[in-house]
Design a protein around this motif. Sequence first.
Motif, PDB file in Angstrom:
ATOM      1  N   ALA A   1     -54.751 -21.091 -11.941  1.00 28.69           N
ATOM      2  CA  ALA A   1     -56.103 -20.593 -11.709  1.00 28.69           C
ATOM      3  C   ALA A   1     -56.235 -19.929 -10.336  1.00 28.69           C
ATOM      4  CB  ALA A   1     -57.105 -21.725 -11.848  1.00 28.69           C
ATOM      5  N   ALA A   2     -55.551 -20.466  -9.322  1.00 24.05           N
ATOM      6  CA  ALA A   2     -55.619 -19.848  -7.995  1.00 24.05           C
ATOM      7  C   ALA A   2     -55.024 -18.442  -8.044  1.00 24.05           C
ATOM      8  CB  ALA A   2     -54.900 -20.706  -6.962  1.00 24.05           C
ATOM      9  N   ARG A   3     -53.967 -18.290  -8.820  1.00 22.98           N
ATOM     10  CA  ARG A   3     -53.342 -16.972  -8.977  1.00 22.98           C
ATOM     11  C   ARG A   3     -54.280 -16.027  -9.735  1.00 22.98           C
ATOM     12  NH1 ARG A   3     -48.906 -14.148  -7.196  1.00 22.98           N
ATOM     13  NH2 ARG A   3     -48.800 -12.297  -8.466  1.00 22.98           N
ATOM     14  N   ASP A   4     -54.915 -16.529 -10.804  1.00 26.42           N
ATOM     15  CA  ASP A   4     -55.879 -15.700 -11.533  1.00 26.42           C
ATOM     16  C   ASP A   4     -57.028 -15.293 -10.623  1.00 26.42           C
ATOM     17  OD1 ASP A   4     -54.513 -15.565 -13.943  1.00 26.42           O
ATOM     18  OD2 ASP A   4     -55.639 -17.201 -14.877  1.00 26.42           O
ATOM     19  N   TYR A   5     -57.510 -16.208  -9.789  1.00 25.23           N
ATOM     20  CA  TYR A   5     -58.579 -15.863  -8.853  1.00 25.23           C
ATOM     21  C   TYR A   5     -58.106 -14.761  -7.912  1.00 25.23           C
ATOM     22  CZ  TYR A   5     -62.232 -15.852  -5.436  1.00 25.23           C
ATOM     23  OH  TYR A   5     -63.236 -15.413  -4.611  1.00 25.23           O
ATOM     24  N   ALA A   6     -56.917 -14.932  -7.341  1.00 25.38           N
ATOM     25  CA  ALA A   6     -56.377 -13.928  -6.418  1.00 25.38           C
ATOM     26  C   ALA A   6     -56.211 -12.573  -7.109  1.00 25.38           C
ATOM     27  CB  ALA A   6     -55.037 -14.408  -5.852  1.00 25.38           C
ATOM     28  N   ASP A   7     -55.758 -12.598  -8.362  1.00 22.58           N
ATOM     29  CA  ASP A   7     -55.500 -11.355  -9.094  1.00 22.58           C
ATOM     30  C   ASP A   7     -56.766 -10.658  -9.581  1.00 22.58           C
ATOM     31  OD1 ASP A   7     -52.783 -11.715  -8.753  1.00 22.58           O
ATOM     32  OD2 ASP A   7     -52.426 -12.399 -10.807  1.00 22.58           O
TER      33      ASP A   7
END
Length: 146
Positions: free
Chosen positions: A41-47
Amino acid sequence: MRNDNRTGAQAMRAVMMAGVTGLALAGLVAACAPEAQPTGAARDYADYCAACHGPAGRGNGPAAVGMMPAPADLTMLAAQDGGVFPKTRVMGQLVGYTMGRSESHMPVFDVLREGPVVMYDDGSGQRVATPARLVALADYLQTLQQ
């Protein structure tokens, strides 16, 4: 074997220091490795979110400059909803299932619908199959609340 006139204690300290230095170097390498990058989820937020909403979710990302209406301050979602994080509404906004998007610059993130599903109770008492990435991103946004 090394013969440099060290005492046993001096040699032991040198070995221990080399080990500590090696551990510190290994930690530094691990911190720089791709595995240290955000995942899930942190990666999805960043992306998908940080460009407009900023890394902390305050609506001040680099793409937000001059945007009207301005991106929402995601840290205030619970405060604006009587102290309760509106998880179902947030998930609907992410995938385009909510009213009021006509003024928003926010895209619909169909990619969040891909992959496995989890059973999610939307507050109605009914558990519905919901994309796991979508639930995880909403859970991540909940951690940003003030």
